[in-house]
Design an enzyme around this catalytic site. Structure first.
Site, PDB file in Angstrom:
ATOM      1  CG  HIS A 255       4.098  34.233   2.931  1.00  0.00           C
ATOM      2  ND1 HIS A 255       4.148  34.398   1.567  1.00  0.00           N
ATOM      3  CD2 HIS A 255       3.477  33.035   3.129  1.00  0.00           C
ATOM      4  CE1 HIS A 255       3.582  33.361   0.960  1.00  0.00           C
ATOM      5  NE2 HIS A 255       3.171  32.513   1.890  1.00  0.00           N
TER       6      HIS A 255
ATOM      7  CG  ASP B 212       5.118  27.730  -0.250  1.00  0.00           C
ATOM      8  OD1 ASP B 212       5.142  27.054   0.792  1.00  0.00           O
ATOM      9  OD2 ASP B 212       4.126  28.403  -0.620  1.00  0.00           O
TER      10      ASP B 212
ATOM     11  CG  HIS C 293       0.979  30.343  -1.124  1.00  0.00           C
ATOM     12  ND1 HIS C 293       1.047  29.201  -0.357  1.00  0.00           N
ATOM     13  CD2 HIS C 293      -0.315  30.516  -1.457  1.00  0.00           C
ATOM     14  CE1 HIS C 293      -0.173  28.709  -0.210  1.00  0.00           C
ATOM     15  NE2 HIS C 293      -1.028  29.475  -0.876  1.00  0.00           N
TER      16      HIS C 293
ATOM     17  CG  ASP D 149       2.258  25.218  -0.297  1.00  0.00           C
ATOM     18  OD1 ASP D 149       3.266  25.140  -1.025  1.00  0.00           O
ATOM     19  OD2 ASP D 149       1.995  26.228   0.396  1.00  0.00           O
TER      20      ASP D 149
ATOM     21  CE1 TYR E 124       0.436  25.403   5.746  1.00  0.00           C
ATOM     22  CE2 TYR E 124       0.420  25.595   3.356  1.00  0.00           C
ATOM     23  CZ  TYR E 124       0.848  26.042   4.595  1.00  0.00           C
ATOM     24  OH  TYR E 124       1.696  27.111   4.676  1.00  0.00           O
TER      25      TYR E 124
HETATM   26  C1  SP5 Z   1       3.884  29.374   4.078  1.00  0.00           C
HETATM   27  C2  SP5 Z   1       2.584  29.311   3.370  1.00  0.00           C
HETATM   28  O1  SP5 Z   1       2.355  28.390   2.578  1.00  0.00           O
HETATM   29  N1  SP5 Z   1       1.685  30.246   3.667  1.00  0.00           N
HETATM   30  C3  SP5 Z   1       0.431  30.202   3.051  1.00  0.00           C
HETATM   31  C4  SP5 Z   1      -0.249  31.480   3.270  1.00  0.00           C
HETATM   32  C5  SP5 Z   1      -1.452  31.566   2.429  1.00  0.00           C
HETATM   33  N2  SP5 Z   1      -2.622  31.369   3.172  1.00  0.00           N
HETATM   34  C6  SP5 Z   1      -3.744  31.870   2.474  1.00  0.00           C
HETATM   35  C7  SP5 Z   1      -4.980  31.420   3.156  1.00  0.00           C
HETATM   36  C8  SP5 Z   1      -6.168  31.718   2.336  1.00  0.00           C
HETATM   37  C9  SP5 Z   1      -7.393  31.163   2.938  1.00  0.00           C
HETATM   38  N3  SP5 Z   1      -7.275  29.829   3.439  1.00  0.00           N
HETATM   39  C10 SP5 Z   1      -8.477  29.387   4.024  1.00  0.00           C
HETATM   40  C11 SP5 Z   1      -8.232  28.288   5.018  1.00  0.00           C
HETATM   41  C12 SP5 Z   1      -8.872  28.615   6.298  1.00  0.00           C
HETATM   42  N4  SP5 Z   1      -8.392  27.806   7.371  1.00  0.00           N
HETATM   43 ZN    ZN Z   2       2.608  28.168   0.571  1.00  0.00          ZN
END
Ligand code: SP5
Ligand code: ZN
Length: 342
Positions: free
Chosen positions: A164, A200, A202, A283, A322
């Site tokens: 990212h 990934d 995202h 993920d 995760y």
């Molecule tokens: C590398 C990667 O997979 N980054 C992921 C970034 C996206 N994160 C978004 C989070 C959105 C809200 N998540 C709520 C969980 C709170 N602990």
């Molecule tokens: Zn991700």
């Protein structure tokens, strides 16, 4: 099984929390992720290779020196200022339009400085964050060395993740773009094109933007549709695709069949390359708390097989994933797939 590169320093980043929609929530990008992957790899008979320190040349090929310098000093400066938060977190953002595109002033207040480099509030910096992020770059570069020295495939157990991060902005639980650094390092001896295929869950927004308008690095990303309300929200749409970039957004709930069809399309797009970086987030698996995709372990194995079948020198770089109960086996499944066709 293939070699995997490891550094204990990657465990030193302990974000504890993410500030998400103004609320402090427990961190999901935790050191236990890397340990779970390592356990699974050792259990599968993979050979551990310690990361070797590398200089900043590949790092500076993809990031502005100002971002690198900020990350290197951010925690020292923040902790010396005796602020109420025990993590570096932005509260103002130096958006380009704020100064009509002019360079914003370097702020006097330490607590305003993160606003020059951070694009979200979820990506906290504490003691050890720099050491871990820089170690992850060494992990990726050591895996590049293994492949340059004749290994067909090497796996970089990078943490924190990186896809990212743009040239000058960090976010999305990422600080330095390990996959982009690996691509830049592969480009050096081999010449282009090098491909980055990002699976990934995202969109690999940082990698896309770093290599935008460059024919020598092809970028492809298979991810949950940002238009359905998912990070990184502002980009990752199919319409951003061109001859050197391919975005394949998928609806929430997408499972193996359509996901693998997109992975095949990304592999075809990458096929003119002379070397491959796989930005491997697991993920997209069903059950992951951070994404609505529903890929199975068999799906990840098949994705690995498809990418291995390209027959390219390949560096697999860890991104997201995760669910601590399954992250290790998902990585092993994917690498098993890559090796089966390598
Ligand atoms: C590398 C990667 O997979 N980054 C992921 C970034 C996206 N994160 C978004 C989070 C959105 C809200 N998540 C709520 C969980 C709170 N602990
Ligand atoms: Zn991700």
């Amino acid at each position: 099984m293939l070699p995997f590169v490891w550094s204990d320093d990657c465990l030193r980043h302990e974000p504890q929390a993410e500030i998400w929609i103004g609320t402090s929530t427990p961190a999901t990008e935790v050191p236990a992720r890397a340990l779970a992957i390592r356990d699974a790899l050792l259990g599968a008979g993979a050979q551990e290779v310690p990361a070797v320190p590398h200089d900043d040349s590949a790092l500076h090929a993809v990031h502005e020196p100002s971002l690198v310098e900020f990350l290197r000093t951010a925690w020292e400066e923040w902790s010396a200022a005796d602020l109420p938060s025990d993590r570096v977190v932005p509260y103002v953002f130096a958006r380009a339009e704020l100064t009509s595109g002019r360079e914003p002033a370097a702020p006097t207040a330490v607590w305003a400085r993160p606003g020059l480099f951070a694009y979200d509030t979820m990506t906290l910096i504490g003691p050890g964050t720099w050491e871990a992020a820089r170690a992850a770059v060494d992990v990726a570069l050591t895996a590049v060395d293994l492949v340059s020295d004749g290994e067909r495939v090497a796996y970089a157990c990078c943490r924190p993740p990186g896809h990212h991060v743009t040239r000058s902005l960090y976010g999305g639980s990422c600080y330095l773009n390990n996959s982009a650094v690996a691509a830049a390092a592969l480009l050096e001896p081999l010449g282009g094109p090098v491909a980055v295929v990002d699976i990934d869950a995202h969109h690999g927004n940082g990698t896309q933007e770093i290599f935008l308008n460059r024919g020598d690095v092809l970028t492809a990303s298979v991810h949950v549709d940002p238009g359905a309300g998912w990070f990184p929200h502002f980009l990752g749409f199919a319409g951003e695709s061109d001859g050197a970039n391919l975005n394949l957004p998928l609806s929430p709930g997408t499972g193996d069949d359509s996901w693998l069809e997109a992975v095949r399309e990304a592999a075809t797009f990458a096929s003119p390359a002379r070397a491959l970086v796989v930005a491997l987030g697991v993920d997209a698996a069903a059950g992951d708390p951070e994404s609505p995709l529903e890929v199975s372990a068999a799906g990840y194995r098949e994705a690995g097989r498809i990418l291995g079948e390209l027959g390219l020198p390949t560096v697999v770089v860890q991104e997201g994933g995760y669910d601590l109960a399954t992250i290790g086996s998902l990585v092993v499944e994917t690498l098993t797939g890559v090796e089966s066709s390598a």
